[in-house]
Design an enzyme around this catalytic site. Structure first.
Site, short mmCIF file in Angstrom:
data_model
loop_
_atom_site.label_atom_id
_atom_site.label_comp_id
_atom_site.label_asym_id
_atom_site.label_seq_id
_atom_site.Cartn_x
_atom_site.Cartn_y
_atom_site.Cartn_z
N LYS A 28 35.58 50.95 39.25
CA LYS A 28 35.08 51.83 40.32
C LYS A 28 35.07 53.28 39.86
CE LYS A 28 36.40 50.40 44.34
NZ LYS A 28 37.44 50.11 45.33
N ARG A 98 41.42 54.75 46.80
CA ARG A 98 40.75 53.47 46.51
C ARG A 98 41.25 52.90 45.20
NH1 ARG A 98 34.52 54.97 46.43
NH2 ARG A 98 34.33 52.74 46.97
N ARG A 342 28.23 48.73 41.00
CA ARG A 342 28.76 47.87 39.95
C ARG A 342 27.73 46.78 39.69
NH1 ARG A 342 33.33 45.61 43.97
NH2 ARG A 342 31.96 44.57 45.41
N HIS A 461 33.95 38.36 53.11
CA HIS A 461 34.84 37.84 52.07
C HIS A 461 34.44 36.42 51.67
CE1 HIS A 461 38.58 35.78 50.72
NE2 HIS A 461 38.69 36.90 49.99
N ARG A 568 35.80 7.72 23.42
CA ARG A 568 37.14 7.11 23.53
C ARG A 568 36.96 5.62 23.73
NH1 ARG A 568 37.35 11.85 26.93
NH2 ARG A 568 39.03 13.24 26.29
N ARG A 624 36.18 7.07 18.30
CA ARG A 624 37.61 7.18 18.01
C ARG A 624 38.30 5.86 18.27
NH1 ARG A 624 41.38 11.00 21.52
NH2 ARG A 624 41.06 9.32 23.04
N GLU A 752 45.68 16.75 15.66
CA GLU A 752 46.27 16.97 16.98
C GLU A 752 47.79 16.96 16.95
OE1 GLU A 752 45.00 13.78 19.57
OE2 GLU A 752 44.89 12.38 17.90
N SER A 771 38.41 16.48 13.69
CA SER A 771 38.10 16.91 15.04
C SER A 771 39.41 17.36 15.66
CB SER A 771 37.50 15.75 15.84
OG SER A 771 37.27 16.18 17.16
N GLY A 773 41.93 17.84 18.23
CA GLY A 773 42.24 17.31 19.56
C GLY A 773 43.18 18.31 20.20
N THR A 774 42.61 19.33 20.81
CA THR A 774 43.45 20.45 21.23
C THR A 774 44.30 20.14 22.46
OG1 THR A 774 41.47 21.35 22.24
CG2 THR A 774 42.17 22.30 20.15
N ASN A 775 44.01 19.06 23.17
CA ASN A 775 44.90 18.69 24.28
C ASN A 775 46.27 18.31 23.74
OD1 ASN A 775 42.74 19.02 25.96
ND2 ASN A 775 42.33 16.84 26.18
N ASP A 776 46.26 17.35 22.82
CA ASP A 776 47.54 16.94 22.24
C ASP A 776 48.13 18.04 21.37
OD1 ASP A 776 48.65 14.39 22.92
OD2 ASP A 776 46.77 13.51 22.21
N CYS A 838 37.32 18.66 20.22
CA CYS A 838 36.99 17.85 21.38
C CYS A 838 38.10 18.00 22.40
CB CYS A 838 36.77 16.40 20.99
SG CYS A 838 38.20 15.64 20.22
N TYR A 858 30.95 22.24 15.30
CA TYR A 858 30.53 21.84 16.65
C TYR A 858 31.69 21.86 17.63
CZ TYR A 858 32.71 17.29 15.90
OH TYR A 858 33.62 16.30 15.67
P1 ADP Z 1 36.74 47.67 47.91
O1 ADP Z 1 37.10 47.77 46.48
O2 ADP Z 1 37.55 46.68 48.67
O3 ADP Z 1 35.27 47.54 48.12
P2 ADP Z 1 36.49 50.46 48.42
O4 ADP Z 1 37.40 51.38 47.71
O5 ADP Z 1 35.12 50.35 47.86
O6 ADP Z 1 37.17 49.06 48.57
O7 ADP Z 1 36.41 50.96 49.90
C1 ADP Z 1 35.90 50.20 50.93
C2 ADP Z 1 34.96 50.98 51.75
O8 ADP Z 1 35.57 52.16 52.24
C3 ADP Z 1 33.75 51.49 51.01
O9 ADP Z 1 32.77 50.52 50.94
C4 ADP Z 1 33.30 52.63 51.86
O10 ADP Z 1 32.51 52.15 52.93
C5 ADP Z 1 34.60 53.16 52.39
N1 ADP Z 1 34.96 54.36 51.65
C6 ADP Z 1 35.69 54.45 50.54
N2 ADP Z 1 35.79 55.73 50.14
C7 ADP Z 1 35.10 56.46 51.02
C8 ADP Z 1 34.80 57.85 51.14
N3 ADP Z 1 35.23 58.74 50.25
N4 ADP Z 1 34.03 58.23 52.18
C9 ADP Z 1 33.58 57.33 53.06
N5 ADP Z 1 33.82 56.02 53.02
C10 ADP Z 1 34.58 55.59 52.00
MG MG Z 2 44.92 12.92 21.43
MG MG Z 3 33.91 48.71 47.54
#
Ligand code: ADP
Ligand code: MG
Ligand code: MG
Length: 884
Positions: A28, A98, A342, A461, A568, A624, A752, A771, A773-776, A838, A858
């Protein structure tokens, strides 16, 4: 003195690649600095670096005085830039605090907004702006976030008080509360704060600030963050940065607002601006599902200038980052500010479309496109959709938002814990149904095949996490009534579903069905095919598959496998009649009886191999020889022992005693693998006969000469391999001579056992290929059992001893060194030795990269991982070429 704090301007001027900048300033912070640098409207601020976080932990989870004074110095600089003063009631500077790790960890660590407010500042600020409503709205938000994020007080206590006041005032929406109402909320919150803290809400802005910065550092090691890191392979050593930024106010007026947007559609990849916003709102309001947000298109009519400016910024950002962007913005009194950008998370389908179209647009090269798609995401494209007819026949009962595509059908559960429990009880297909999800639900979400929420938009979320994982999700389905405690789901037609009932979701349309709908495997073409062609052209590592039946083998070839790296043979014995004869073979007391039993198994085994050879055509098939511990084949119950005794002409008691005598204390390190063939060379003779005869038959049938590859497992000593190989060669040479074909064959081994790796130069005198055998190999190098380690590894993760499951990603420092050493030693003896891997690791992108680096020929993985491995191999080659 070391510098720990950077103004955004200073961050912009740092001469380092973006990846390095992210290491220092977090994702960020680095992007806020970048946006500042390219002249976008960003509220100014400063970033406390990830190094400060590391130091915080080195110092025993404390902020040193040096760091505090550096923060204060930068605060002074920020006051200069903004023309406002922190804590000054006349012209207050308010900030957000933040978190921001190197890679975004959505919802994992929280943000505090409007910091710097106290009773005095609020009163004066309200008077000066003439906007009491806005100021007290900001203040109540601040107290609540501070109580939650910094102090860790229960959210519900604040929410209850808020709801009580809303109810008392008879309002439904937060925005309908008046300034006076909000003052009451503030008073109620301060009261709740005092109840929990025992002291008043802190009035000193500096105390507020330091508390918030410390809390962000502290949150790096909360349970949610640790779990998320483990699931996403993020090392605990990175730490998080903290951004302190001037506030802009989306809750200031009706011409203010806040929103989130993507430069392209994150679900489909379509090149069209995509997002949501809310007027008169702040922070998380949009994603929290408090009010239903507007689609970004309507901003065009509502605020055309802002909209145009925003579109231009989107172009600038895509051009700058050469990738699709996920942005957060705020409008204050008609003026646009960028708060975050981002590289956006996207579905696999979108990822491919964006990568292919950006190459077509001339924005990026094919190599860059290959690096843009997470190999693990390809998995999403390989998973089920609804069967067309079943889908047409089904009737949806509700429609929510199409938050993450794909189809899911399964049993419903109302909490993440219940999903986890169902999983432990062996339930295969779970659908998690919630009012809304939160980061605490993450482990249940990982296991669920589908997620349904009542509240929350496309950026809630649930939606964000589901898209990230490629799990089908329908969000914001407000017509459903869910009672999480009673575990009931009431449909619009009045029917009630309870835990375990069937539900189906279409994440591509948002439809919800109160029934089970048949799903089918997906088709792959279009962008997928184009993209994978580029991947195949770029990679040097071959990709084979682990398959022991024609169906899996065929599937793998469709996914691009170039042979079978591990067939196998033990799975071929689990059929009832076969296992009966197999048991006769291992319990037999004479060679004759054993050979008689083996003779019964031979035709089956030969047929299985013939089928595989036919399916694989021109591709190699490594077979095998028998590997598992004997106990897996022993009869366990009296019912199983009786008929066996009869057919062997033994008494029940005698056979039972023989079975007892074959039991081992530590079967994984017991009589298994080539050790069986040392004791019973007849087994190796029979398997050799089955392989060679099958190859001869299919070669004659198709006219294409097959070159069988025989792999001897669990070798630890060259003489042991030589001993078994002698039997193989004798049988094979005789059969080939008889056949009149000019058939070649190869005998190789699994590496292995650590001793095999350490003596690989000697083993290579006998083995034509290795080959790994990374599990074992992992199991024996770590000295813990794959089947049991899960029980205690959790404690190793939470104590930061191991960061991820060594059975999922290769342990480069230990097991990897054995692989490297064995590869070198093997090549020293036999320069053209073929080297592969494998097992589970063959389908892990990081392991594939490791295999490329140590020069294996491979990797072999399960069929559904084949596309992933092809892309991971291509990325490893591109990274090497570009010197990354
Ligand atoms: P997250 O990483 O969970 O997205 P952020 O740090 O981006 O959290 O903050 C969440 C929200 O808070 C942002 O999307 C924005 O809407 C609000 N926010 C963060 N900083 C500011 C700021 N300086 N002014 C206004 N709103 C802010
Ligand atoms: Mg084995
Ligand atoms: Mg954010």
């Amino acid at each position: 003195m070391k510098k720990y704090v950077y103004l955004f301007k200073e961050g912009a001027a740092l001469e380092m690649p973006l990846a390095k900048k992210k290491e220092l300033l977090g994702g960020k912070g680095a992007n806020l600095a970048e946006m500042t640098g390219i002249g976008l409207p960003v509220p100014q601020g400063f970033t406390v670096s990830t190094e400060a976080c590391t130091k915080y932990y080195d110092d025993g989870a404390k902020m040193g005085d040096d760091l505090k004074s550096e923060i204060i110095e930068n605060l002074k600089a920020l006051e200069k830039i903004t023309g406002r003063t922190f804590g000054d009631p006349k012209n207050p500077l308010l900030v957000s605090v933040r978190s921001g790790a190197r890679e975004s960890m959505p919802g994992m660590m929280d943000t505090v907004l409007n910091l710097g407010l106290n009773d005095e500042v609020a009163a004066q600020f309200a008077a000066d702006t003439g906007n009491e409503r806005f100021v007290y709205d900001s203040y109540r938000r601040f107290i609540q976030m501070f109580a939650d994020v910094v102090m860790g007080f229960p959210k519900s206590d604040f929410e209850h008080r808020f709801d009580a006041i809303k109810e008392e005032k008879g309002v439904e929406l937060d925005v309908d509360l008046t300034a006076e109402d909000l003052k009451e909320v503030v008073a109620a919150y301060k009261d709740a704060y005092k109840k929990h803290a025992g002291t008043d809400f802190p009035q000193d802005p500096i105390e507020q600030l330091m508390g918030a910065v410390g809390a962000v550092f502290g949150s790096w090691n909360n349970d949610r963050a640790i779990t998320y890191r483990r699931l996403n392979d993020i090392p605990g050593s990175w730490g998080t940065a903290v951004n302190v930024q001037q506030m802009v106010y989306g809750n200031r007026s009706e011409t203010s607002g806040t929103g989130v947007a993507f430069t392209r559609n994150p679900a489909t990849g379509e090149n069209k601006l995509y997002g949501e916003y809310l007027m008169n709102a702040q922070g998380e309001d949009v994603v929290a599902g408090i009010r239903t947000p507007n689609p970004i298109d309507t901003l065009k009519d509502q605020m055309p200038e802002c909209y145009d400016q925003f579109c231009k910024i989107c172009d600038t950002l895509e051009e700058h980052y050469k990738d699709m962007q996920d942005m957060e913005f705020t409008i204050e009194d008609g003026k646009l500010f960028m708060l975050q950008t981002r590289n956006g998370k996207r579905t696999a389908q979108a990822a491919l479309r964006i990568a292919v179209e950006m190459v077509e647009e001339g924005m990026i090269t094919k190599d860059e496109a290959l690096l843009m798609v997470d190999p693990k995401a390809l998995d999403q494209l390989l998973h089920p959709n609804f069967d067309n007819d079943a889908y047409k026949a089904a009737k949806s009962v509700a429609v929510g938002l199409a938050a993450s595509p794909g189809a899911a059908t399964g049993h419903i559960y109302f909490t993440a814990e219940d999903v986890m429990e169902a999983h432990e009880n062996g339930v295969q297909d779970m659908i998690l149904v919630r009012n809304e999800t939160s980061p605490e639900d993450i482990e249940g979400m990982v296991l669920a095949h589908g997620i349904l929420t009542v509240r929350g938009g496309m950026t809630s979320h649930a939606a964000v996490v589901a898209r990230g994982m490629g799990t089908c999700c329908v969000s914001g389905c407000g017509v459903l009534k869910v009672d999480e405690e009673a575990k009931t789901l009431v449909l619009p037609d009045g029917r009630t579903l309870t835990e375990g009932d069937y539900l189906s979701l279409n994440g591509s349309t948002g439809e919800v069905f109160a029934e089970q709908i048949k799903t089918v495997a997906p088709e792959i073409g279009g962008n997928f095919a184009t993209f994978m062609e580029w991947a195949d052209a770029a990679r040097t590592l071959k990709v084979r598959t682990n398959a022991d039946n024609p169906r899996d083998a065929k599937q793998a070839v469709e996914f691009g496998a170039e042979g079978i790296g591990l067939c196998r043979t033990e799975h071929m014995f689990f059929d009832e009649e076969r296992i009966f004869n197999f048991r006769r073979m291992i319990t037999a007391e004479t060679v004759e009886a054993r050979e008689e039993a083996l003779g019964k198994i031979l035709p089956y085994q030969r047929e299985d191999f013939e089928e595989l050879y036919r399916t694989m055509g021109k591709y190699g098939v490594t077979i095998r020889f028998l590997d598992p511990p004997l106990h897996e084949f022993l009869p366990h119950t009296d019912e199983e022992i009786k008929p066996l005794a009869e057919s062997l002409g033994m008494s029940f008691e005698a056979l039972k005693a023989r079975v007892e005598s074959l039991k081992e204390f530590n079967p994984m390190m017991g009589h298994r693998g080539c050790r069986l063939a040392v004791t019973y060379p007849e087994i190796a003779a029979m398997q050799t006969r089955a392989v060679i005869e099958a190859a001869i038959n299919v070669s004659k049938e198709t006219g294409t000469l097959i070159t069988p590859e025989i792999m001897i497992p669990l070798v630890g000593e060259v003489k042991e391999l030589a001993f078994v190989k002698k039997t193989v060669v004798k049988v094979a040479d005789e059969l080939i001579a008889e056949s009149g074909l000019d058939m070649k064959y190869h005998v190789g081994t699994m590496i292995e056992i650590p001793r095999a790796a350490l003596t690989a130069d000697k083993i290579a005198t006998e083995a034509e290929f290795f080959s790994f055998g990374t599990n074992d190999l992992t199991q024996m190098t770590f000295g813990f059992s794959r089947d049991d380690a899960g029980k205690f590894l959790q404690d190793y993760y939470s104590n930061n001893i191991y960061e991820h499951d060594p059975f999922a990603t290769i342990d480069v420092d230990g097991v990897g060194q054995l692989v490297k050493l064995a590869a070198e030693k093997g090549r020293a003896t036999r320069p053209d030795i073929k080297l592969g891997i494998c097992g589970e690791h063959g389908g892990d992108p990081k392991t594939v990269e490791f295999c490329h680096k140590v020069g294996l020929s491979y990797v072999s993985c399960s069929p559904f991982r084949v596309p992933l491995a092809r892309l991971a191999a291509a990325q490893a080659a591109v990274k090497e070429k570009l010197g990354k």
